[in-house]
Write a protein that holds these residues in place. Structure first.
Motif, PDB file in Angstrom:
ATOM      1  N   MET A   1      58.006   2.211   5.680  1.00 14.90           N
ATOM      2  CA  MET A   1      58.013   1.509   4.400  1.00 14.90           C
ATOM      3  C   MET A   1      57.685   2.473   3.260  1.00 14.90           C
ATOM      4  O   MET A   1      56.762   3.277   3.370  1.00 14.90           O
ATOM      5  N   GLY A   2      58.472   2.407   2.176  1.00 12.07           N
ATOM      6  CA  GLY A   2      58.220   3.254   1.030  1.00 12.07           C
ATOM      7  C   GLY A   2      57.407   2.526  -0.030  1.00 12.07           C
ATOM      8  O   GLY A   2      57.349   1.293  -0.053  1.00 12.07           O
ATOM      9  N   ARG A   3      56.805   3.280  -0.915  1.00 12.52           N
ATOM     10  CA  ARG A   3      55.981   2.696  -1.979  1.00 12.52           C
ATOM     11  C   ARG A   3      56.803   1.813  -2.915  1.00 12.52           C
ATOM     12  O   ARG A   3      56.281   0.879  -3.516  1.00 12.52           O
ATOM     13  N   TYR A   4      58.099   2.115  -3.040  1.00 11.86           N
ATOM     14  CA  TYR A   4      58.921   1.427  -4.035  1.00 11.86           C
ATOM     15  C   TYR A   4      60.041   0.591  -3.412  1.00 11.86           C
ATOM     16  O   TYR A   4      61.020   0.279  -4.076  1.00 11.86           O
ATOM     17  N   ASP A   5      59.849   0.239  -2.154  1.00 11.38           N
ATOM     18  CA  ASP A   5      60.842  -0.628  -1.509  1.00 11.38           C
ATOM     19  C   ASP A   5      61.006  -1.947  -2.251  1.00 11.38           C
ATOM     20  O   ASP A   5      62.085  -2.546  -2.243  1.00 11.38           O
ATOM     21  N   HIS A   6      59.942  -2.411  -2.903  1.00  8.32           N
ATOM     22  CA  HIS A   6      59.994  -3.700  -3.600  1.00  8.32           C
ATOM     23  C   HIS A   6      60.875  -3.645  -4.852  1.00  8.32           C
ATOM     24  O   HIS A   6      61.134  -4.675  -5.478  1.00  8.32           O
ATOM     25  N   LEU A   7      61.355  -2.435  -5.197  1.00  9.10           N
ATOM     26  CA  LEU A   7      62.229  -2.280  -6.361  1.00  9.10           C
ATOM     27  C   LEU A   7      63.701  -2.130  -5.972  1.00  9.10           C
ATOM     28  O   LEU A   7      64.552  -1.986  -6.851  1.00  9.10           O
ATOM     29  N   ILE A   8      63.979  -2.172  -4.694  1.00  4.02           N
ATOM     30  CA  ILE A   8      65.341  -1.902  -4.211  1.00  4.02           C
ATOM     31  C   ILE A   8      65.866  -3.132  -3.475  1.00  4.02           C
ATOM     32  O   ILE A   8      65.213  -3.662  -2.571  1.00  4.02           O
ATOM     33  N   TYR A   9      67.063  -3.566  -3.873  1.00  2.00           N
ATOM     34  CA  TYR A   9      67.664  -4.747  -3.251  1.00  2.00           C
ATOM     35  C   TYR A   9      69.098  -4.430  -2.812  1.00  2.00           C
ATOM     36  O   TYR A   9      69.997  -4.285  -3.647  1.00  2.00           O
ATOM     37  N   PRO A  10      69.367  -4.291  -1.523  1.00  3.62           N
ATOM     38  CA  PRO A  10      70.751  -4.118  -1.053  1.00  3.62           C
ATOM     39  C   PRO A  10      71.504  -5.444  -1.207  1.00  3.62           C
ATOM     40  O   PRO A  10      71.019  -6.494  -0.783  1.00  3.62           O
ATOM     41  N   PHE A  11      72.670  -5.411  -1.814  1.00  4.27           N
ATOM     42  CA  PHE A  11      73.456  -6.624  -1.984  1.00  4.27           C
ATOM     43  C   PHE A  11      73.822  -7.237  -0.636  1.00  4.27           C
ATOM     44  O   PHE A  11      74.060  -6.522   0.343  1.00  4.27           O
ATOM     45  N   LYS A  12      73.883  -8.557  -0.613  1.00  3.97           N
ATOM     46  CA  LYS A  12      74.352  -9.279   0.565  1.00  3.97           C
ATOM     47  C   LYS A  12      75.841  -9.595   0.391  1.00  3.97           C
ATOM     48  O   LYS A  12      76.283  -9.918  -0.708  1.00  3.97           O
TER      49      LYS A  12
END
Length: 205
Positions: A1-12
């Motif tokens: 888990m990265g510190r900034y994963d909460h800022l990245i959203y892969p499109f569905k």
């Protein structure tokens, strides 16, 4: 888990059922339901044929931008060949009709009435991105009670229940669109007052 994963959203990859005027798959970013605290909501949707996008005037409490460009990203200007009708105005009973015939972006200020929005001619596919500066896509519409008094119900599109499957949220997939469009078409006579129209006034759209 990265510190900034909460800022990245892969499109569905979302499958749609709108009809042959829109490709089978779409990409959506549904604001704060995709990324916590997001203040932006957008969709990416090409239109291949003539169609309504929205039939009913509505407004938002935040700014919205409508971006129309040619579908060929290598040549978004040369690949634009369409006519799009958009109504906008501060007064729902006196809106202006605008015809878009070239790559265009439209700013819709907060509380500004807009729509109907309709592709009246599509010789080449047109890419539409609608962008709302809010974490939730909600619209206000106008209705009248039994005494003729106006009221303005609100709907959080994309957060309301699916009308076809109990326990599922609306994903704006378009499965219910054909039934709704058929009902609208049946009442699309100028002599038939739409639910949002004021009694006694004549409307152009």
């Amino acid at each position: 888990m990265g510190r900034y994963d909460h800022l990245i959203y892969p499109f569905k990859k979302e499958e749609t059922k709108w009809g042959d005027f829109i490709p089978k798959y779409q990409a959506y970013f549904r604001g704060d339901s995709c990324l916590p605290e997001a203040k932006f909501y957008t969709q990416y949707r090409p239109y291949l044929k003539e169609a309504y996008v929205d039939r009913e005037p509505n407004f938002h409490t935040d700014e919205e931008y409508l971006c129309f460009i040619g579908y060929d990203m290598a040549d978004p200007f040369g690949s634009f060949d369409a006519e799009i009708e958009l109504w906008i105005g501060s007064d729902i009973d006196n809106m202006e009709r605008h015809i878009i015939t070239e790559p265009t972006i439209v700013r819709i200020p907060p509380y500004m009435w807009h729509c109907p929005l309709r592709y009246t001619r599509v010789s080449k596919p047109v890419y539409l991105e609608s962008m709302l500066t809010s974490g939730r896509f909600g619209v206000f519409v106008r209705r009248f009670d039994e005494n003729g008094n106006a009221y303005y119900p609100h709907s959080n599109a994309g957060y309301k229940p699916c009308v076809l499957e109990a326990g599922k949220s609306c994903s704006v997939c378009g499965r219910c669109f054909k039934d709704l469009a058929a009902a609208d078409d049946a009442a699309d006579d100028a002599a038939v007052r739409k639910p949002w129209q004021k009694p006694g006034l004549k409307y152009e759209y």
